[in-house]
Design a protein around this motif. Structure first.
Motif, PDB file in Angstrom:
ATOM      1  N   ALA A 187       0.866  -1.188   0.131  1.00  0.00           N
ATOM      2  CA  ALA A 187       0.055   0.151   0.000  1.00  0.00           C
ATOM      3  C   ALA A 187       1.055   1.176   0.084  1.00  0.00           C
ATOM      4  CB  ALA A 187      -1.103   0.062   1.150  1.00  0.00           C
ATOM      5  N   VAL A 188       0.347   2.197  -0.663  1.00  0.00           N
ATOM      6  CA  VAL A 188       1.288   3.612  -0.679  1.00  0.00           C
ATOM      7  C   VAL A 188       0.466   4.737  -0.013  1.00  0.00           C
ATOM      8  CG1 VAL A 188       1.718   5.202  -2.492  1.00  0.00           C
ATOM      9  CG2 VAL A 188       2.225   2.925  -2.968  1.00  0.00           C
ATOM     10  N   VAL A 189       1.498   5.398   0.638  1.00  0.00           N
ATOM     11  CA  VAL A 189       1.306   6.916   1.152  1.00  0.00           C
ATOM     12  C   VAL A 189       2.325   7.835   0.131  1.00  0.00           C
ATOM     13  CG1 VAL A 189       1.093   8.486   2.832  1.00  0.00           C
ATOM     14  CG2 VAL A 189       0.489   6.191   3.301  1.00  0.00           C
ATOM     15  N   LEU A 190       1.533   8.624  -0.589  1.00  0.00           N
ATOM     16  CA  LEU A 190       2.404   9.360  -1.691  1.00  0.00           C
ATOM     17  C   LEU A 190       2.495  10.894  -1.309  1.00  0.00           C
ATOM     18  CD1 LEU A 190       1.167  11.156  -4.122  1.00  0.00           C
ATOM     19  CD2 LEU A 190       0.684   8.694  -4.924  1.00  0.00           C
ATOM     20  N   LEU A 191       3.324  11.415  -1.709  1.00  0.00           N
ATOM     21  CA  LEU A 191       3.363  13.028  -1.309  1.00  0.00           C
ATOM     22  C   LEU A 191       3.636  13.383  -2.765  1.00  0.00           C
ATOM     23  CD1 LEU A 191       3.641  15.733   0.002  1.00  0.00           C
ATOM     24  CD2 LEU A 191       5.910  15.389   0.587  1.00  0.00           C
ATOM     25  N   ALA A 192       2.654  14.323  -3.508  1.00  0.00           N
ATOM     26  CA  ALA A 192       2.506  14.675  -4.734  1.00  0.00           C
ATOM     27  C   ALA A 192       3.501  15.569  -5.200  1.00  0.00           C
ATOM     28  CB  ALA A 192       1.074  15.154  -5.191  1.00  0.00           C
ATOM     29  N   SER A 193       3.814  15.934  -6.482  1.00  0.00           N
ATOM     30  CA  SER A 193       4.579  16.955  -7.034  1.00  0.00           C
ATOM     31  C   SER A 193       4.194  18.286  -5.972  1.00  0.00           C
ATOM     32  CB  SER A 193       4.369  17.079  -8.245  1.00  0.00           C
ATOM     33  OG  SER A 193       4.684  18.671  -8.725  1.00  0.00           O
ATOM     34  N   GLU A 194       5.246  18.960  -5.819  1.00  0.00           N
ATOM     35  CA  GLU A 194       4.941  20.283  -5.037  1.00  0.00           C
ATOM     36  C   GLU A 194       4.805  21.428  -5.852  1.00  0.00           C
ATOM     37  OE1 GLU A 194       8.003  20.603  -1.618  1.00  0.00           O
ATOM     38  OE2 GLU A 194       7.963  22.535  -1.831  1.00  0.00           O
ATOM     39  N   THR A 195       5.252  21.455  -7.179  1.00  0.00           N
ATOM     40  CA  THR A 195       4.979  22.523  -7.910  1.00  0.00           C
ATOM     41  C   THR A 195       3.856  22.457  -8.802  1.00  0.00           C
ATOM     42  OG1 THR A 195       6.384  21.390  -9.614  1.00  0.00           O
ATOM     43  CG2 THR A 195       7.512  23.331  -8.330  1.00  0.00           C
ATOM     44  N   ASN A 196       3.439  21.309  -8.922  1.00  0.00           N
ATOM     45  CA  ASN A 196       2.087  20.947  -9.570  1.00  0.00           C
ATOM     46  C   ASN A 196       1.433  19.984  -9.011  1.00  0.00           C
ATOM     47  OD1 ASN A 196      -0.220  21.063 -11.364  1.00  0.00           O
ATOM     48  ND2 ASN A 196       0.958  20.377 -13.030  1.00  0.00           N
ATOM     49  N   PRO A 197       0.578  19.939  -8.033  1.00  0.00           N
ATOM     50  CA  PRO A 197       0.164  18.762  -7.212  1.00  0.00           C
ATOM     51  C   PRO A 197      -1.451  18.441  -8.247  1.00  0.00           C
ATOM     52  CG  PRO A 197      -0.155  20.780  -5.997  1.00  0.00           C
ATOM     53  CD  PRO A 197       0.485  21.111  -7.259  1.00  0.00           C
ATOM     54  N   ILE A 198      -1.886  19.147  -9.118  1.00  0.00           N
ATOM     55  CA  ILE A 198      -3.046  19.010  -9.575  1.00  0.00           C
ATOM     56  C   ILE A 198      -3.363  17.695 -10.261  1.00  0.00           C
ATOM     57  CG2 ILE A 198      -4.976  20.202 -11.000  1.00  0.00           C
ATOM     58  CD1 ILE A 198      -4.373  21.894  -8.961  1.00  0.00           C
ATOM     59  N   PRO A 199      -2.301  16.924 -11.106  1.00  0.00           N
ATOM     60  CA  PRO A 199      -2.693  15.930 -11.652  1.00  0.00           C
ATOM     61  C   PRO A 199      -2.653  14.762 -10.788  1.00  0.00           C
ATOM     62  CG  PRO A 199      -0.831  17.042 -12.754  1.00  0.00           C
ATOM     63  CD  PRO A 199      -1.075  17.908 -11.634  1.00  0.00           C
ATOM     64  N   ALA A 200      -1.983  14.924  -9.605  1.00  0.00           N
ATOM     65  CA  ALA A 200      -2.092  13.789  -8.456  1.00  0.00           C
ATOM     66  C   ALA A 200      -3.706  13.774  -8.146  1.00  0.00           C
ATOM     67  CB  ALA A 200      -1.168  14.254  -7.191  1.00  0.00           C
ATOM     68  N   CYS A 201      -4.166  15.190  -7.640  1.00  0.00           N
ATOM     69  CA  CYS A 201      -5.416  15.488  -7.131  1.00  0.00           C
ATOM     70  C   CYS A 201      -6.409  14.779  -8.403  1.00  0.00           C
ATOM     71  CB  CYS A 201      -5.770  16.655  -6.975  1.00  0.00           C
ATOM     72  SG  CYS A 201      -4.743  17.583  -5.619  1.00  0.00           S
ATOM     73  N   VAL A 202      -6.293  14.890  -9.409  1.00  0.00           N
ATOM     74  CA  VAL A 202      -7.380  14.461 -10.364  1.00  0.00           C
ATOM     75  C   VAL A 202      -7.256  13.020 -10.500  1.00  0.00           C
ATOM     76  CG1 VAL A 202      -8.048  14.293 -13.015  1.00  0.00           C
ATOM     77  CG2 VAL A 202      -7.262  16.453 -11.920  1.00  0.00           C
ATOM     78  N   LEU A 203      -6.225  12.310 -10.368  1.00  0.00           N
ATOM     79  CA  LEU A 203      -5.690  10.757 -10.268  1.00  0.00           C
ATOM     80  C   LEU A 203      -6.524  10.118  -9.187  1.00  0.00           C
ATOM     81  CD1 LEU A 203      -3.919   8.476 -11.639  1.00  0.00           C
ATOM     82  CD2 LEU A 203      -2.393   8.801  -9.728  1.00  0.00           C
ATOM     83  N   ALA A 204      -6.617  10.958  -8.208  1.00  0.00           N
ATOM     84  CA  ALA A 204      -7.246  10.671  -6.983  1.00  0.00           C
ATOM     85  C   ALA A 204      -8.690  10.103  -7.352  1.00  0.00           C
ATOM     86  CB  ALA A 204      -7.383  11.547  -5.866  1.00  0.00           C
ATOM     87  N   GLU A 205      -9.238  11.094  -8.071  1.00  0.00           N
ATOM     88  CA  GLU A 205     -10.755  10.740  -8.700  1.00  0.00           C
ATOM     89  C   GLU A 205     -10.779   9.579  -9.514  1.00  0.00           C
ATOM     90  OE1 GLU A 205     -11.795  14.403 -10.436  1.00  0.00           O
ATOM     91  OE2 GLU A 205     -11.555  15.611  -8.536  1.00  0.00           O
ATOM     92  N   VAL A 206      -9.572   9.346 -10.156  1.00  0.00           N
ATOM     93  CA  VAL A 206      -9.598   8.072 -10.873  1.00  0.00           C
ATOM     94  C   VAL A 206      -9.520   6.780 -10.048  1.00  0.00           C
ATOM     95  CG1 VAL A 206      -8.000   6.758 -12.401  1.00  0.00           C
ATOM     96  CG2 VAL A 206      -8.546   9.238 -12.936  1.00  0.00           C
ATOM     97  N   LEU A 207      -8.691   6.859  -9.125  1.00  0.00           N
ATOM     98  CA  LEU A 207      -8.527   5.874  -7.943  1.00  0.00           C
ATOM     99  C   LEU A 207      -9.567   5.611  -7.468  1.00  0.00           C
ATOM    100  CD1 LEU A 207      -4.831   6.783  -6.556  1.00  0.00           C
ATOM    101  CD2 LEU A 207      -5.358   5.284  -8.508  1.00  0.00           C
ATOM    102  N   ALA A 208     -10.592   6.576  -7.041  1.00  0.00           N
ATOM    103  CA  ALA A 208     -11.641   6.345  -6.356  1.00  0.00           C
ATOM    104  C   ALA A 208     -12.783   5.659  -7.046  1.00  0.00           C
ATOM    105  CB  ALA A 208     -12.363   7.621  -5.736  1.00  0.00           C
ATOM    106  N   THR A 209     -12.478   5.394  -8.387  1.00  0.00           N
ATOM    107  CA  THR A 209     -13.506   4.966  -9.284  1.00  0.00           C
ATOM    108  C   THR A 209     -12.960   3.677  -9.857  1.00  0.00           C
ATOM    109  OG1 THR A 209     -13.103   6.299 -10.825  1.00  0.00           O
ATOM    110  CG2 THR A 209     -15.076   6.762  -9.429  1.00  0.00           C
ATOM    111  N   CYS A 210     -11.823   3.072  -9.754  1.00  0.00           N
ATOM    112  CA  CYS A 210     -11.392   2.182 -10.500  1.00  0.00           C
ATOM    113  C   CYS A 210     -11.291   0.932  -9.665  1.00  0.00           C
ATOM    114  CB  CYS A 210     -10.098   2.480 -10.935  1.00  0.00           C
ATOM    115  SG  CYS A 210      -8.697   2.236  -9.826  1.00  0.00           S
ATOM    116  N   ASP A 211     -11.926   0.487  -8.689  1.00  0.00           N
ATOM    117  CA  ASP A 211     -12.027  -0.679  -7.935  1.00  0.00           C
ATOM    118  C   ASP A 211     -10.861  -0.945  -7.183  1.00  0.00           C
ATOM    119  OD1 ASP A 211     -14.255  -1.216  -9.446  1.00  0.00           O
ATOM    120  OD2 ASP A 211     -13.539  -2.570 -10.942  1.00  0.00           O
TER     121      ASP A 211
END
Lengths: 317, 294
Positions: free
Chosen positions: B177-201
């Motif tokens: 299992a992973v706890v990740l710290l996203a990019s500091e300069t552009n964290p937005i892709p990580a935040c959008v990815l979270a929405e993918v992770l929440a819906t991908c089983d």
């Protein structure tokens, strides 16, 4: 048949407004307890823990290991923290494990608490429940955690409940071998009492029967919900009213469901603001818990070292 | 008609399959190339990290015991869902103006492909990393790779999405299992990815996403004893030292990828980044002796 005065008094318990009681109880979770107050609170909470194991799979080995943990909750405390942490208040076991716990705790000042009177249901003939109690005391129990007869209580037979508590109190009052003092804790099993009115009534009824220095306790831990802030507040207020009315001083033990150090601080805030500093001592307030001590240790270590610990750093007892 | 007020999104954290705000209540502004604010993200505290680790600890055993084929299926599903957000993610990658549109689309596609690659590895890496050892005696002797546990991932600033996916995919592919710290300069892709992770089983808690400052959090990634390993890339020498020093205290594995000065090119290198040896740092080898039956 005329009701006895104590029974009459119990029936006349005040009614409880659940919404207000819950709101008041929830307000204690908003106290800001930081730095030195938090450090002191965590150590106090640790010293109030009744380290508990009440499982069908309990063995003498498990009880001995629990007793070792009770004596010294964190064996490397002096190396890691530079101080010796307090030991817990008591170890709480089933009657068959009392001799083992008594031997393992001998000379430590930690009390042996035994559940008795047909724990957890209390659905046994009275003479069996009384013998259960007497045997635990003879085997070395310093504290008896009895369960009330909830069936009788809920069907309104308060006189029977009161009488049974009085009989167990009498057994405890005889003390143990060598004149050892034995304290009683009366478990109301609030999860089965349905309403706060019942909790208050059962509290008043128990308080009327027991002696100064005895306790009332929320739950067996076998029924959900176990201890909540709300029922604990109702019981603390019953204790407060008895103290103000009769000068009778009773202790309190919430048990079951208190797992985090933060929760324990909320309870301490509630005790302080309901009963005052005099009750902030293991003689008057206890936590019945099995995993709480580990979380308290985790918080103490984090506050000292700045590092978070892993689940496997403590535990196993 | 009056001019419409723009609605800026405030991105939250992703912990245990839920989207909480940081307990600290702090936020960070993300600005585009012209300096105007385009979004807010959470500035996580150590307590958010603690909560994320607890969520990961809860989720990890179940994820590790899911069969390898299923883990592969879920990683593939993740790739599918990512593909569905192609335009949104490409826009997120280029939101700060550091990466052009075409480069962002290329990074997006490479991220999807990387997930597909590790979806494939999920039930195949044990054959590469494990073995049947020859021993003298009537025994079979097997070495099998097992997941390490909860792994902290410290992502590089750029590439903001491909860097994250390249570090996370090999780690979860084996059941960590992973706890990740996203990019500091552009964290937005990580935040959008979270929405993918929440819906991908993917079970909640297997991947937990924090946004915030490395200066505040790297130290806690290093010293938290329940984090069994840290995978990082694009961190400063100072943070690398902090990771290694903190980890020395509690014996955790630290793997800092050394990809040279051009991280984007380094992460784009399929042969290096899609190798099963990227999985290897966060598996533990268990060796089993088994009597040979007659």
């Amino acid at each position: 048949m005329a009701a006895s005065p104590t029974v009459f008094q119990a029936v006349n318990s005040p009614t409880i407004n659940r919404v207000s009681a819950d709101a008041r109880a929830a307000s204690f979770t908003t106290r800001s307890i930081k730095t030195t107050a938090k450090d002191a609170g965590l150590r106090l909470a640790l010293s109030m823990v009744d380290l508990t194991t009440l499982e069908g799979k309990d063995s003498p080995e498990k009880v001995r290991s629990l007793c070792a943990k009770a004596r010294r909750p964190m064996p490397d405390d002096e190396r890691v923290l530079g101080e010796r942490l307090p030991s817990v208040a008591a170890v709480c076991v089933y009657p068959s494990m009392v001799p083992v716990a008594a031997e393992a705790l001998g000379g430590s000042g930690i009390n042996v608490a035994s559940v008795a009177t047909g724990f957890p249901s209390g659905q046994y003939p009275l003479d069996v429940r009384l013998r259960d109690t007497a045997k635990a005391i003879a085997d070395g129990a310093d504290e008896i955690d009895m369960v009330i007869n909830r069936g009788a209580f809920l069907s309104g037979k308060y006189g029977i409940v009161a009488e049974e508590i009085a009989e167990v109190t009498a057994v405890c009052a005889q003390g143990g071998p060598g004149g050892r003092e034995v304290h009683l804790k009366v478990i109301l099993e609030t999860g089965e009492l349905e309403t706060y009115d019942n909790v208050r009534r059962a509290s008043d009824l128990a308080i009327a029967q027991i002696r100064d220095g005895d306790f009332i306790k929320t739950s067996t831990g076998k029924v959900s919900p176990a201890a909540t802030m709300g029922v604990t507040l109702v019981m603390l207020e019953a204790i407060r009213d008895a103290w103000l009315r009769d000068g009778k001083r009773i202790g309190m033990k919430p048990a079951g469901g208190i797992r985090t150090a933060k929760q324990s601080l909320h309870y301490l805030a509630m005790v302080k603001e309901t009963l005052g500093d005099a009750w902030l001592s293991p003689d008057w307030f206890r936590f019945g818990a099995s995993s709480l001590a580990d979380d308290i240790l985790r918080q103490i270590v984090r506050r000292k070292t700045g590092r978070y610990t892993a689940g496997y750093d403590f535990g196993v007892a | 008609m009056s001019e419409r007020l723009s609605v800026l999104k405030t991105y939250k954290l992703f912990i245990g399959g839920k989207f909480p705000r940081t307990e600290s209540g702090r936020s960070i502004k993300v600005a585009d190339a012209s300096g105007s604010v385009v979004a807010h993200t959470c500035r996580s505290s150590r307590k958010d990290l603690r909560n994320a680790v607890e969520a990961a600890e809860k989720a990890q055993p179940g994820w590790a015991s899911a069969n390898a084929y299923l883990r592969g299926q879920i990683l593939y599903r993740m790739a599918e869902m990512l593909e569905g957000k192609r335009d949104e993610l490409a826009a997120a990658i280029s939101i700060t103006g550091k990466v052009g549109k075409d480069a962002a689309l290329a990074e997006m596609d490479a991220s999807v492909d990387r997930l597909v690659a590790f979806a494939g590895w999920a039930d195949k890496y044990p054959q590469i990393l494990g073995c049947h050892n020859p021993v003298t005696g009537p025994y079979y002797n097997f070495s099998v790779p097992e997941p390490t546990g909860v792994v902290g991932v410290v992502c590089p600033d750029e590439p903001s999405l491909l860097g994250l996916v390249s570090l996370v995919a090999p780690v979860i592919c084996s059941g960590n299992a992973v706890v990740l710290l996203a990019s500091e300069t552009n964290p937005i892709p990580a935040c959008v990815l979270a929405e993918v992770l929440a819906t991908c089983d993917l079970p909640g808690g297997v991947v937990n996403i924090l946004t915030g400052l490395r200066d505040e959090l790297v130290e806690h990634f290093a010293t938290h004893r329940a984090i069994a390993g840290v995978f990082a890339a694009g961190v400063s020498d100072e943070h690398r030292t902090a990771l290694e020093a903190g980890a020395a205290e509690n014996m955790k594995r630290v793997q800092v990828l050394d990809l040279g000065p051009d991280l984007a090119a380094g992460f784009a290198d399929d042969s290096a980044m899609e190798s099963p040896w990227v999985i290897e740092p966060f598996v533990e080898t268990k060796t089993i002796w088994h009597p040979v039956s007659s």
